[in-house]
Design an enzyme around this catalytic site. Structure first.
Site, mmCIF file in Angstrom:
data_model
loop_
_atom_site.group_PDB
_atom_site.id
_atom_site.type_symbol
_atom_site.label_atom_id
_atom_site.label_comp_id
_atom_site.label_asym_id
_atom_site.label_seq_id
_atom_site.Cartn_x
_atom_site.Cartn_y
_atom_site.Cartn_z
ATOM 1 N N SER A 136 20.667 6.258 62.635
ATOM 2 C CA SER A 136 22.598 6.706 63.199
ATOM 3 C C SER A 136 23.174 7.480 62.612
ATOM 4 O O SER A 136 22.619 7.495 60.868
ATOM 5 C CB SER A 136 23.282 5.162 63.521
ATOM 6 N N TYR A 149 27.551 -1.881 60.453
ATOM 7 C CA TYR A 149 26.102 -1.308 60.946
ATOM 8 C C TYR A 149 25.051 -0.604 60.284
ATOM 9 O O TYR A 149 24.659 0.409 60.540
ATOM 10 C CB TYR A 149 26.863 -0.674 62.431
#
Length: 230
Positions: A136, A149
């Site tokens: 990501s 995250y």
């Protein structure tokens, strides 16, 4: 083509989103496909011909079931660690993240991919295979609320880099797919309209180009994987 000569892939987190779209494309391309998902009841219809193993990648018994399923096919050419956990929604600041939730994120996003990689290294070595870890932009950018995250994906990026150094016979990639219109992305922005984000299917051609071209191992952005870049 005999079944034993068909390339074989394991895609985790294939219940929805990018995992489902990539698994469907690989099936269409003639791969033998093994998938897992926590919610898997719809996958027999969504992925006809795939071997579906329901379960959670953080569960050692489920990982054993995946190992048995793949071993029964006799080979593994591609491991796609796609299953991810966002953490609480709405996204909390680091000062407020429950440690149990953070632990769950790291179990899913980092330790499960490590465990699966360890399990399947013998088969991947035998096939000179490929590992694709879905990362990501939150791994490299500091976004408020994305600390748990993002740090789990940053750790996954480093795991990917070290694996590439330790296993030069494999192609090992950490891929940032970019923003997508997925259930997880919606959970990151509850109540907001994310219809302007591209569908996961738009990322699949870049992933197919990546595994076909096998450029040097490393961290890549799907947006950069154009027809002329690989």
């Amino acid at each position: 083509m005999s079944s034993t000569s068909q390339p074989t892939v394991l895609v985790t987190g294939a219940g929805r989103g990018l995992g489902l779209a990539f698994a469907r494309a690989l099936l269409s391309a003639g791969w033998r496909v093994v998938v897992d998902a926590r919610r898997a009841g719809h996958l027999a219809a969504a992925l006809p011909g795939a071997l579906v193993v329901p379960g959670d990648v953080t569960d050692p018994a489920h990982r054993d079931a995946l190992a048995s399923a793949v071993s029964g096919l006799g080979r593994l050419d591609l491991l796609v660690n796609n299953a991810s956990d966002l953490g609480p929604s709405p996204l909390p600041r680091l000062a407020d993240v429950p440690l149990a939730a953070a632990r769950r994120v790291f179990e899913t996003n980092l330790l499960a991919p490590l465990a699966l990689t360890q399990t399947f290294l013998p088969l991947l070595r035998a096939s000179h295979g490929t590992v694709v870890n879905i990362s990501s932009d939150a791994a490299v950018e500091a976004y408020e609320g994305w600390g748990t995250y993002g740090s789990s994906k940053a750790a996954l990026d480093q795991l990917t880099a070290v694996l590439a150094a330790e296993e030069p016979g494999l192609a090992v990639y950490s891929v940032d797919p970019g923003d997508m219109r997925t259930e997880m992305h919606q959970a990151a922005f509850p109540g907001e309209d994310i219809s302007d984000r591209p569908e996961p299917e738009t990322v699949v051609p870049a992933l197919l180009r990546l595994i076909a071209a096998r450029p040097p191992s490393g961290r890549l952005r799907a947006a950069d994987l154009t027809e002329t870049s690989v």
